[in-house]
Structure formats: structure tokens, C-alpha cells
Write an enzyme that holds these catalytic residues in place. Structure first.
Site, mmCIF file in Angstrom:
data_model
loop_
_atom_site.group_PDB
_atom_site.id
_atom_site.type_symbol
_atom_site.label_atom_id
_atom_site.label_comp_id
_atom_site.label_asym_id
_atom_site.label_seq_id
_atom_site.Cartn_x
_atom_site.Cartn_y
_atom_site.Cartn_z
ATOM 1 N N SER A 190 0.802 -1.224 0.000
ATOM 2 C CA SER A 190 0.000 0.000 0.000
ATOM 3 C C SER A 190 0.833 1.271 0.000
ATOM 4 O O SER A 190 0.477 2.264 -0.626
ATOM 5 C CB SER A 190 -0.958 0.018 1.190
ATOM 6 O OG SER A 190 -0.223 0.081 2.391
ATOM 7 N N HIS A 242 -0.259 3.975 4.299
ATOM 8 C CA HIS A 242 -0.879 4.755 3.229
ATOM 9 C C HIS A 242 -0.356 6.190 3.250
ATOM 10 O O HIS A 242 0.053 6.740 2.230
ATOM 11 C CB HIS A 242 -2.401 4.783 3.401
ATOM 12 C CG HIS A 242 -3.047 3.443 3.287
ATOM 13 N ND1 HIS A 242 -4.418 3.280 3.410
ATOM 14 C CD2 HIS A 242 -2.547 2.203 3.059
ATOM 15 C CE1 HIS A 242 -4.708 1.998 3.258
ATOM 16 N NE2 HIS A 242 -3.594 1.331 3.053
#
Length: 335
Positions: A190, A242
Site C-alpha cells: 500500500s 498509506h
């Protein structure tokens, strides 16, 4: 794809696959570009497909090492899923609902874990965790996102720049994740994927003059990014990976994805003395310098804090809400 714990609530997936931008965002016929951009060099994308192949191959290796049938008698969660696959069969769904290996296998093969990185000085886990996935569903979601986002970027900017952004963003996500998450192991790409999204946003901003439909491109990207970051506040989603990956990619975009301004492109075929325009704007130079400073400082401070055993939550009492917001339906225990 929502992220869940695997074994004893210890595994955090570092990824929920970002929705893809519109299919015409990075093509030469895109309405977001001015006419001159159609003459830009189109690279052949090979790095992104190779990354996909490497991730799939790594997942197969992980499942071979996991060898669920050999260990199922030692577990009480139930029978292995897909027994006909032999040692490639998956852990019981109660243990891993994403059709994948056990947490112990992921930990052994390089999952991100604070104790291993800080106490045992296993810094290589900051990189290895990017290539691990918690299950088939996790892997497919990430690789589909990578294909849709990464191939367009590689066609426009080449494999070298996209490869640097992918890897440094993944490492940036791993650093921030390890600073704030102490109790769980974490796997997934991610950070790298959000880095590509961040680079797309900064590329739009730094190359503003070559876009025809600036508002549509900006609004589309911002909505995609906000939705994905918002989903990250659900439990068992590593939103710090993220955020760290996005910030690294955003800064790298200002450094690596700079294009000559439109007025220079119109005159680049003329003699130098007849062009009359600088190749880059003053704002592009300023963004480049500031981004380089912030990148170097960010990685340096993050690594120093990490290997000194610092807990990011001690320096930011509210930051844990960026990764999980507790409600009456779930609790958060990532600190």
C-alpha cells in the site's frame, strides 16, 4: 477490500487497493493534456508487469513455506482450505479469511514488526514487507491497482523514475507504520501504491501549464485519494503506511516528474535564441528544492527515531486516530 487480522489479531494489511483513476488520465489522447503533449515519448511498460510477476512468485513461495497440511494437526482453527492444492492450500478461514498463509509464516519471511526492526535491527523488513501479501484477495486487489495506475505512469515517465517512486514510497510507508504501530505485523504494497497516487497529484500540480482540463484532473485525483485515506480509519487497515507512502510519492513527484512548461514546448524546435521562454517555471524550481529538502529530512528523522526505539504516539497523542477511529462496533489496539 477491507483489512482484517489474521492470527490472534496481529496482522495488519498494509493495503486496501486504491480505486483507479479514469482510464484516459495518462494516455496521449487524454483531454487533460494540451495538444503538444501528444508528441511526448511513450515508453514501453515492462517494470510494472515485472513487479506483478515478482509479487505473484513471492506469494507462491510463501504458500510453499507455509505448507498448511503439514501443520493443520497442530492448529484448532479447522481444516486447510483448498486441500487439493497440497502444500499450496490456504489456512482455515477463521484464521485467514483472505485465502493465504498464517501470520507466523509472514513474520518468518519478512513481515514488518516493530520488535524485529528495532530490537533485532532487521531493517531489511522495511523493504521485504512490501513484497508480501496476506492472501489471494489481498494480492489480486493490489496488483490490479498497480497495473491500472503504474502502467500509465511508466508509459509517460519511464521505468527508472516510476521504479524509484514505487520503492521509496513503499519504504516511507514502512517507516511511518513502524513508528506508530507496535502490536501488529504488517504486510502489503500500500505504501508504494499510495506513493504512485501521490506522485500523480504532484505531477499535475508541477506541470500545471500542460493540462487542458486542470479542474477535472485535480478533482478526480483528490477524490480518489481522500476516499482511500478515509477507508484507512477502519480497524486492521494500516493507514500509516498509506499516509507515509503518499507523502513520499507526493514529494518525489515534484522531483522526478517535472515536464517543460507548455510555452517552452511550443518553441522547443526553434533556435535557442528565438525561444524566449525558460524551460521550467520558477515554481517548478522552488517545488523541486523544497521537496528534496523535505524528502531527505523526512527519511533521516524517521530512520533516526525508528532505530532509537522512539514511539511516534508519544510525540503525537492524536495521530493514532489517523489509522483507526474506535466506535461502539470495534476497538483499536494498534499502538
Amino acid at each position: 477490500m477491507g483489512n482484517r487480522d489474521l492470527n490472534n489479531n496481529r496482522t495488519t494489511y498494509k493495503n486496501r487497493a486504491p480505486p483507479q483513476p479514469p482510464s484516459n488520465y495518462y494516455t496521449t489522447s487524454s483531454p487533460y493534456y494540451t495538444e503538444s503533449s501528444s508528441s511526448d515519448t511513450q515508453w514501453t511498460s515492462w517494470l510494472v508487469p515485472m513487479i506483478v510477476v515478482a509479487n505473484v512468485a513471492m506469494f507462491v513461495v510463501v504458500m510453499i513455506v507455509n505448507d498448511c497440511p503439514k501443520h493443520q494437526n497442530l492448529r484448532s482453527e479447522g481444516k486447510c482450505v483448498g486441500g487439493f492444492l497440497g502444500r499450496l492450500s490456504f489456512q482455515p478461514l477463521k484464521e485467514n479469511p483472505l485465502f493465504g498463509p498464517s501470520s507466523s509464516t509472514l513474520e518468518k519471511l519478512g513481515a514488518l514488526e516493530w520488535k524485529k526492526v528495532v530490537n533485532d535491527k532487521e531493517a531489511w523488513r522495511l523493504v521485504s514487507c512490501i513484497w508480501l501479501h496476506a492472501g489471494v484477495i489481498h494480492l489480486l486487489a493490489n496488483m490490479l491497482s498497480l497495473v491500472f495506475i503504474g502502467i500509465r505512469l511508466e508509459q509517460q515517465f519511464g521505468f527508472a523514475r516510476v521504479g524509484v517512486i514505487y520503492m521509496l514510497s513503499g519504504i516511507g510507508g514502512s517507516i511511518l507504520s513502524t513508528l506508530f504501530i507496535k502490536n501488529n505485523i504488517s504486510v502489503g504494497a500500500s505504501g508504494a501504491l499510495f506513493g504512485l497516487l501521490g506522485a500523480m497529484l504532484s505531477e499535475l500540480l508541477t506541470n500545471w501549464t500542460i493540462y487542458a482540463n486542470k479542474a477535472a484532473a485535480l478533482i478526480t485525483l483528490v477524490i480518489i485519494i481522500l476516499i482511500n485515506l478515509a477507508v484507512g480509519i477502519l480497524p486492521h487497515v494500516d493507514n500509516f503506511a498509506h499516509i507515509g507512502g503518499f507523502l513520499a510519492g507526493f514529494l518525489l513527484g515534484f522531483v522526478l516528474l517535472v515536464r517543460p512548461q507548455f510555452s517552452w514546448q511550443e518553441r522547443h524546435h526553434l533556435p535557442i535564441e528565438a525561444r524566449g521562454k525558460s524551460k521550467y517555471t520558477i515554481f517548478q524550481y522552488v517545488f523541486w528544492i523544497l521537496s528534496m529538502i523535505l524528502l531527505v529530512a523526512g527519511f533521516a528523522v524517521g530512520l533516526v527515531m525508528l532505530f532509537n526505539g522512539e514511539n511516534g504516539n508519544d510525540h503525537c497523542s492524536w495521530c493514532h486516530y489517523l489509522s483507526c477511529v474506535p466506535t461502539s462496533r470495534w476497538h483499536c489496539n494498534n499502538q
